[in-house]
Write a protein that holds these residues in place. Structure first.
Motif, PDB file in Angstrom:
ATOM      1  N   THR A 124      -0.172   7.248   8.408  1.00 43.34           N
ATOM      2  CA  THR A 124      -0.773   8.419   7.906  1.00 43.34           C
ATOM      3  C   THR A 124      -1.705   8.256   6.592  1.00 43.34           C
ATOM      4  OG1 THR A 124       1.158   8.977   6.359  1.00 43.34           O
ATOM      5  CG2 THR A 124       1.230   9.885   8.837  1.00 43.34           C
ATOM      6  N   GLY A 125      -1.243   7.081   5.843  1.00 40.84           N
ATOM      7  CA  GLY A 125      -1.983   6.733   4.615  1.00 40.84           C
ATOM      8  C   GLY A 125      -3.427   6.347   5.121  1.00 40.84           C
ATOM      9  N   LEU A 126      -3.465   5.460   6.198  1.00 39.47           N
ATOM     10  CA  LEU A 126      -4.668   4.951   6.578  1.00 39.47           C
ATOM     11  C   LEU A 126      -5.528   5.951   7.791  1.00 39.47           C
ATOM     12  CD1 LEU A 126      -3.248   1.217   7.622  1.00 39.47           C
ATOM     13  CD2 LEU A 126      -4.717   1.995   5.598  1.00 39.47           C
ATOM     14  N   GLY A 127      -5.101   6.991   7.830  1.00 37.71           N
ATOM     15  CA  GLY A 127      -5.909   7.975   8.793  1.00 37.71           C
ATOM     16  C   GLY A 127      -5.579   7.715  10.147  1.00 37.71           C
ATOM     17  N   GLN A 230      -7.930   0.399  -0.617  1.00 43.52           N
ATOM     18  CA  GLN A 230      -7.713   1.554  -1.607  1.00 43.52           C
ATOM     19  C   GLN A 230      -6.405   2.078  -1.732  1.00 43.52           C
ATOM     20  OE1 GLN A 230     -10.641   4.148   0.533  1.00 43.52           O
ATOM     21  NE2 GLN A 230     -12.602   3.204  -0.267  1.00 43.52           N
ATOM     22  N   VAL A 231      -5.816   2.352  -0.633  1.00 45.77           N
ATOM     23  CA  VAL A 231      -4.450   2.937  -1.034  1.00 45.77           C
ATOM     24  C   VAL A 231      -3.519   1.965  -1.876  1.00 45.77           C
ATOM     25  CG1 VAL A 231      -2.377   3.680   0.490  1.00 45.77           C
ATOM     26  CG2 VAL A 231      -4.736   4.231   1.214  1.00 45.77           C
ATOM     27  N   PHE A 232      -3.808   0.682  -1.251  1.00 44.74           N
ATOM     28  CA  PHE A 232      -2.517  -0.274  -1.910  1.00 44.74           C
ATOM     29  C   PHE A 232      -2.955  -0.566  -3.676  1.00 44.74           C
ATOM     30  CE2 PHE A 232      -0.916  -4.119  -3.509  1.00 44.74           C
ATOM     31  CZ  PHE A 232       0.377  -4.085  -3.223  1.00 44.74           C
ATOM     32  N   ASP A 233      -4.324  -0.382  -3.829  1.00 47.20           N
ATOM     33  CA  ASP A 233      -4.670  -0.581  -5.087  1.00 47.20           C
ATOM     34  C   ASP A 233      -4.308   0.304  -6.034  1.00 47.20           C
ATOM     35  OD1 ASP A 233      -5.752  -2.914  -4.530  1.00 47.20           O
ATOM     36  OD2 ASP A 233      -7.967  -2.202  -4.763  1.00 47.20           O
ATOM     37  N   LYS A 234      -4.190   1.816  -5.384  1.00 45.64           N
ATOM     38  CA  LYS A 234      -3.815   2.863  -6.276  1.00 45.64           C
ATOM     39  C   LYS A 234      -2.399   2.618  -6.560  1.00 45.64           C
ATOM     40  CE  LYS A 234      -3.553   7.782  -7.014  1.00 45.64           C
ATOM     41  NZ  LYS A 234      -2.887   7.783  -8.135  1.00 45.64           N
ATOM     42  N   VAL A 235      -1.625   2.518  -5.350  1.00 42.99           N
ATOM     43  CA  VAL A 235      -0.111   2.414  -5.629  1.00 42.99           C
ATOM     44  C   VAL A 235       0.370   1.272  -6.531  1.00 42.99           C
ATOM     45  CG1 VAL A 235       2.050   1.655  -4.460  1.00 42.99           C
ATOM     46  CG2 VAL A 235       0.589   3.104  -3.311  1.00 42.99           C
ATOM     47  N   GLU A 236      -0.458   0.139  -6.447  1.00 41.91           N
ATOM     48  CA  GLU A 236      -0.042  -0.905  -7.377  1.00 41.91           C
ATOM     49  C   GLU A 236      -0.586  -0.596  -8.899  1.00 41.91           C
ATOM     50  OE1 GLU A 236      -1.363  -5.610  -7.582  1.00 41.91           O
ATOM     51  OE2 GLU A 236      -2.779  -4.345  -7.111  1.00 41.91           O
ATOM     52  N   GLY A 237      -1.517   0.063  -9.054  1.00 39.97           N
ATOM     53  CA  GLY A 237      -1.971   0.432 -10.448  1.00 39.97           C
ATOM     54  C   GLY A 237      -1.023   1.255 -11.099  1.00 39.97           C
TER      55      GLY A 237
END
Length: 395
Positions: A124-127, A230-237
């Motif tokens: 779902t996160g990757l659309g 994009q998704v992982f960078d936000k989670v990591e940040g």
């Protein structure tokens, strides 16, 4: 077949019974992309067909390398004790590089069969929910999006009785059947029939961010590398921001887990659970042990080491009150955290079939896990926090 939501059974349960939480903003789902038009119609050996390349920063149980028209992924331990498996992810329409011993998968895949609910937040996160065509069983799913598609018949169940219907899978011929990190007796015949069985063994990772980074395996299969970044960078940040906030706080002693079939599983000091506790500004009696995974003890041994823990972090769907805890085992009342009313269970959101959102989203969202834990252990650092997974048990 151990069931669709892998963490609900066996050793994976005993690890997952320990933690998951919430805080931080939601990760916005990526814009859906279509695999149509992605196949190469005129192959150019000089062209790089992967303009967006992923790198792994935390995941240790798989590797990812690039050639101009294919990717090579090796899952080091596809199941406990299993030998490494290598997959060549070949851009469709380009020549097979003939890598010895590798399973060739044409990408981007058009259809996915999933053996674990932990894959769903990646999908779902990757659309790419439109490419999810099969789930082992819908019983433990909590995602409303996925359940709606199951109800509409767009997603089929291929192991409703916890045993894979091999004929159904072979007839459907999905682009990939993704495992839940365990080996099933049906996978051998499916491989022989030409079904591409790809291992997802994120649960063997030693860190929370390492588990979450398996979104990049899903992205490699679906051609959504940019979205995954994009998704992982936000989670990591968000995760790092929360960990930095809790770093200066005095560590709070916690008690992780509860009894399961007569044993209490405690996380080893090198496990992803231990990392979460530490990053949330906590400590526990077994933090100094080595290695990943967990160790099982009896309740009396846990009482001897952790009776005075300030906070108890459990995961039991049925526990809503302290009375429920004491009813499960009268000895639980001996823990100081019970007496102080500081017992929390990550059972806030349950699906219609009894699945726990903690197990489903937790792998993909360690930032939410950490947010809940920081708010529980150091409420002054998270005023007004809205919990995603944990709730305090009532008296």
């Amino acid at each position: 077949m151990k069931g669709f939501s892998r963490p609900l059974t066996g050793g994976a349960l005993l690890l997952s019974l320990l933690l998951t939480g919430a805080c931080g903003g939601a990760v916005t789902p990526a814009t859906p992309t279509s695999a149509e038009g992605r196949c190469v119609t005129s192959y150019d050996p000089a062209k790089d067909y992967f303009p967006v390349k992923q790198t792994l920063r935390h995941a240790a149980n798989f590797t990812l390398t690039y050639a101009k028209h294919y990717q090579t992924i090796t899952v080091k331990q596809p199941a406990p004790g299993a030998k490494p498996e290598t997959y060549v992810l070949l851009r469709c329409g380009t020549p097979d590089p003939k890598v010895a011993g590798a399973t060739v998968v044409e990408t981007p895949i058009e259809s996915l069969y999933s053996a674990s609910t932990t894959h769903l937040p990646f999908v779902t996160g990757l659309g790419v929910l439109d490419r999810l065509k099969g789930v082992a069983s819908a019983g433990f799913i909590t995602s409303a999006q996925v359940l709606e598609k199951v109800k509409a018949g767009a997603i089929t169940e291929y192991a409703k009785g916890q045993e894979i219907d091999t004929e159904k899978v072979i007839a459907a011929r999905p682009g990939v059947l993704m495992t839940g990190g365990t080996e099933d007796k049906a996978y051998g015949p499916l491989r022989q029939a030409g079904i591409k069985v790809v291992a997802n063994a994120e649960w063997l990772e030693a860190t929370p961010l390492g588990r979450a980074e398996w979104i990049k395996l899903m992205a490699a299969l679906t051609g959504t590398e940019q979205q995954a970044g994009q998704v992982f960078d936000k989670v990591e940040g968000d995760y790092r921001s929360l960990a930095d906030k809790a770093k200066a706080a005095t560590a709070v002693p916690v008690l992780p887990g509860q009894m399961y079939q007569g044993q209490w599983s405690v996380p080893n000091g090198g496990s992803y659970v231990a990392t979460l506790i530490k990053d949330a500004g906590g400590t526990y009696a077994w933090a100094g042990t080595s290695g990943p995974g967990s160790t099982t003890l009896d309740l009396e041994a846990v009482l001897a080491e952790a009776k005075d823990a300030k906070v108890w972090l459990a995961t039991v769907n049925e526990w809503k009150s302290l009375a429920d805890v004491e009813k499960a085992d009268a000895r639980y009342a001996k823990f100081d955290a019970f007496g102080a009313g500081q017992v929390w269970s990550s059972n806030k959101t349950l699906g219609p079939g009894g699945g726990n959102d903690f197990f489903e989203r937790g792998v993909a969202r360690p930032d939410l896990i950490l947010g809940d834990l920081v708010a529980i252990l150091h409420p002054d650092l998270a005023p007004g926090h809205e919990f995603a997974f944990y709730q305090k048990l009532t008296r």
